[in-house]
Structures are given as structure tokens and as C-alpha cells.
Design a protein around this motif. Structure first.
Motif, mmCIF file in Angstrom:
data_model
loop_
_atom_site.group_PDB
_atom_site.id
_atom_site.type_symbol
_atom_site.label_atom_id
_atom_site.label_comp_id
_atom_site.label_asym_id
_atom_site.label_seq_id
_atom_site.Cartn_x
_atom_site.Cartn_y
_atom_site.Cartn_z
ATOM 1 N N SER A 6 0.841 -1.191 0.000
ATOM 2 C CA SER A 6 0.000 0.000 0.000
ATOM 3 C C SER A 6 0.869 1.231 0.000
ATOM 4 O O SER A 6 2.082 1.159 0.085
ATOM 5 N N VAL A 9 -1.799 7.181 2.771
ATOM 6 C CA VAL A 9 -3.016 7.936 2.524
ATOM 7 C C VAL A 9 -3.448 8.569 3.839
ATOM 8 O O VAL A 9 -3.463 7.919 4.878
ATOM 9 N N ARG A 11 -6.360 10.150 6.018
ATOM 10 C CA ARG A 11 -7.817 10.214 6.110
ATOM 11 C C ARG A 11 -8.291 10.934 7.369
ATOM 12 O O ARG A 11 -9.461 10.861 7.699
ATOM 13 N N TYR A 46 5.682 7.493 6.570
ATOM 14 C CA TYR A 46 4.362 7.208 6.007
ATOM 15 C C TYR A 46 3.867 8.360 5.130
ATOM 16 O O TYR A 46 3.351 8.144 4.030
ATOM 17 N N MET A 86 1.002 0.067 6.294
ATOM 18 C CA MET A 86 0.106 -0.154 5.169
ATOM 19 C C MET A 86 -0.936 0.941 5.012
ATOM 20 O O MET A 86 -1.385 1.217 3.908
ATOM 21 N N GLY A 87 -1.363 1.535 6.084
ATOM 22 C CA GLY A 87 -2.403 2.550 6.017
ATOM 23 C C GLY A 87 -2.382 3.414 7.259
ATOM 24 O O GLY A 87 -1.620 3.190 8.203
ATOM 25 N N GLU A 88 -3.255 4.415 7.260
ATOM 26 C CA GLU A 88 -3.281 5.364 8.373
ATOM 27 C C GLU A 88 -3.700 4.693 9.675
ATOM 28 O O GLU A 88 -3.113 4.952 10.734
ATOM 29 N N SER A 89 -4.701 3.826 9.623
ATOM 30 C CA SER A 89 -5.138 3.142 10.844
ATOM 31 C C SER A 89 -4.038 2.230 11.383
ATOM 32 O O SER A 89 -3.848 2.121 12.603
ATOM 33 N N HIS A 90 -3.310 1.581 10.480
ATOM 34 C CA HIS A 90 -2.186 0.728 10.884
ATOM 35 C C HIS A 90 -1.120 1.557 11.596
ATOM 36 O O HIS A 90 -0.611 1.180 12.663
#
Length: 335
Positions: A6, A9, A11, A46, A86-90
Motif C-alpha cells: 500500500s 493515505v 484520512r 508514512y 500499510m495505512g493510516e489506521s495501521h
């Protein structure tokens, strides 16, 4: 540690992370710098702002993959994969966990010792995960499930830190996702619960983190003397900061101090004056108890400890005019 590929990003969860970190550090007397640096490094990697986007490798280039690491000796994947998410929540979940664990460990251990521990846990967790995946391939032919798996994230180190933190805790029980678990088993319970609730995470990476924490405790307990890695970090920091300390010593200066045996001020209600001084009733200067004449305005001391016959009418404070008092003060300062 999470599987897949990923990009970064945003959010809207990162501002909440920033507010939480700022609030926690605002309440702390001593701000743990290594924990803050780790959170900042993971977040910047990130987000990849400005020139960092061109400098930093992409997540596809650093994903932890046992096959590629062993086949090509790709140490970049071995070390850097822990700092990618991998992502913002991660990212936010891992950094919140790092904030809570890092503050406690760094405050109790010290920044140098904590930095040494994080470096050791990073190498141990990645190395054990690599050995586990290779062992499963050789013993059980688990090739696709683990050996060719791509994973990123700091959670392997976080599981190792949890093991160390639990070992240093005096609490017999801990809360794990709302469940009361014996502290010595808390990391294992969290490993199983996370795998049940979030099947996409890397079970082997988390397991490697727990085993890394146990290995670190075993090695640290059997090693006598100072931690060599902590000693190396301490010497490096001292060498880097020496020029700054030298420049500061060149331009440092001491504040000029006003010397004297007394103070000038009003006699405030409730103010306690030491027995070794007496206060002049005219100019309120605090004189030494060894003198009987005010050093500021030359008024003779008058109290029950001294002979009142030595006080002459011409020297009484009530007979002094404002001009005379001002003149005596000026003469005193010009001496």
C-alpha cells in the motif's frame, strides 16, 4: 506487522494522533526523546512530505519478504520494513501503542538504554521471524503462507517491548482488550486475539516479536556489566554533542550578582526576618546583627537588646528630613 502492499493515505486520523502525543508529552515532566523520535520517524516515512518522497524507497521496495532477503541478501528489507505501514489506521494504532509503552520504558530505563533496547529488539524480532519462516518451509513446506509473505510495520518490535514491559511490571494481572489476563501471559493473549479479530496481520511477525522480547530478557539477565550497545550509543552521542558543548562554553557567561549584607524593601506583614539581622525603621534596610548603626542611612539601632543611652537626639530617625535621608543614602552607595 501487516501483510500486503500500500501507500501513504491521509484520512484524518493523524491529527488525533498528534493531539494525543502532544497532550501526553505536555503532562510529562521529563520528555522521552527517543520515543518521540520513533513516532516522528514512522509518521514522516508514512507521509513522505516534500523531498522525502524522492529520497525514501517505496513500500514495495522494503516489504519484509523472507525469500527475497535470503536470496538476494536484501538488508534494506530486513531493517526498513519495520518503519513502513500499510495505512493510516495501521500507523496510528502502532504509534499509540509505541507512545504508551515507550514512555514507560524510556522513563524507567533512560534514553540511551531504551534506544539500545529498541535496536536490539528490532534486529532480534526481524531475525527470529526470518528463521521461523525458513524453518516452516524446510520442516512443513509452508512456502506460500509465510516464506513468500510481504509484511511491514513496527508491531513486531511493539510485541517485544510489551514482553519487556510486562517483565518489569509489579502488577499480577493486566487488561488485554477488556479481558483480565495474568501479566506474564498478556502478550500471548494479545497475539491470539489480534489474529482472531484482524486475520490480515502477520502472525509470524508478532510471534517473532514475542520471542525476541523473551530472548532479550534472557540475554540481558545473563550478561554482566554495561550494555555494549548502550555504551556505544552513549559515546556516539557524546562525540556528536561535544562541539555544541564547546561552543556553548565559549559564549556562556555568568549573571552579575549584587553583593551585600542586606536587603532594601518594605516590612511586609507576616514576613519573617532572620535573627542575625535587624531592620532599620527608617529605610527598612536589613543590617547585620553585629552593627548598631544602619549601613544605609546611619540611623542608630534602637531595641531592647541595646543601650538606649547611646542614641542621641540628633541621630534619631524621627529628626531626619527627607533631604538628609536621601543624602545619607547617596553617600552610602558612593563609598
Amino acid at each position: 506487522m501487516e501483510r500486503g502492499r500500500s501507500g501513504g493515505v491521509w484520512r484524518g486520523m493523524l491529527p488525533l494522533l498528534g493531539l494525543h502525543v502532544a497532550n501526553e508529552y505536555y503532562r510529562l515532566g521529563r520528555k522521552p526523546p527517543v520515543t518521540a523520535g520513533l513516532i516522528l520517524a514512522n509518521t514522516l516515512i508514512y507521509l513522505r512530505p516534500g523531498p522525502l518522497h524522492r529520497i525514501l524507497p517505496t513500500v514495495d521496495q522494503v516489504c519484509f519478504n523472507p525469500h527475497l532477503i535470503l536470496k538476494y541478501g536484501d538488508m534494506r528489507r530486513f531493517f526498513l520494513s519495520a518503519f513502513y505501514h500499510m495505512g493510516e489506521s495501521h500507523l496510528v494504532y502502532n504509534m499509540m501503542s509505541l507512545l504508551w509503552k515507550g514512555i514507560q520504558l524510556e522513563t524507567s530505563m533512560g534514553s540511551v538504554e531504551f534506544a539500545s533496547m529498541v535496536a536490539a529488539l528490532l534486529g532480534l524480532s526481524q531475525g527470529i521471524t526470518l528463521l521461523l519462516s525458513k524453518g516452516l518451509l524446510l520442516l512443513f513446506d509452508y512456502e506460500t503462507a509465510y516464506y513468500h509473505q510481504f509484511a511491514v510495520g513496527f508491531s513486531g518490535v511493539l510485541f517485544a517491548m510489551k514482553v519487556v514491559l510486562n517483565a518489569r511490571s509489579d502488577d499480577e494481572y493486566s487488561y488485554v482488550h477488556g479481558m483480565i489476563i495474568p501479566t506474564r501471559h498478556a502478550a500471548w493473549a494479545e497475539l491470539i486475539l489480534i489474529q482472531l479479530f484482524v486475520p490480515g496481520v502477520s502472525f509470524l511477525g508478532h510471534l517473532g516479536g514475542i520471542l525476541a522480547g523473551l530472548a532479550y530478557l534472557q540475554l540481558r539477565g545473563s550478561f554482566l556489566g554495561s550494555d555494549p550497545l548502550a555504551l556505544l550509543i552513549r559515546n556516539f552521542v557524546g562525540a556528536v554533542s561535544w562541539p555544541l558543548r564547546f561552543v556553548r562554553s565559549l559564549f556562556s557567561f555568568q549573571r552579575p550578582r549584587i553583593s551585600g549584607r542586606g536587603r532594601v524593601g518594605r516590612n511586609l506583614p507576616g514576613r519573617v526576618v532572620a535573627a542575625a539581622v535587624w531592620r532599620c525603621p527608617v529605610c527598612t534596610y536589613d543590617n547585620s546583627a553585629w552593627v548598631d548603626v544602619c549601613e544605609m542611612c546611619s540611623t542608630v539601632r534602637q531595641d531592647h537588646h541595646h543601650d538606649f543611652s547611646r542614641t542621641h537626639p540628633s541621630d534619631r530617625s524621627g529628626d531626619l528630613s527627607l533631604e538628609e535621608l536621601r543624602r545619607r543614602r547617596l553617600e552610602r552607595f558612593e563609598r
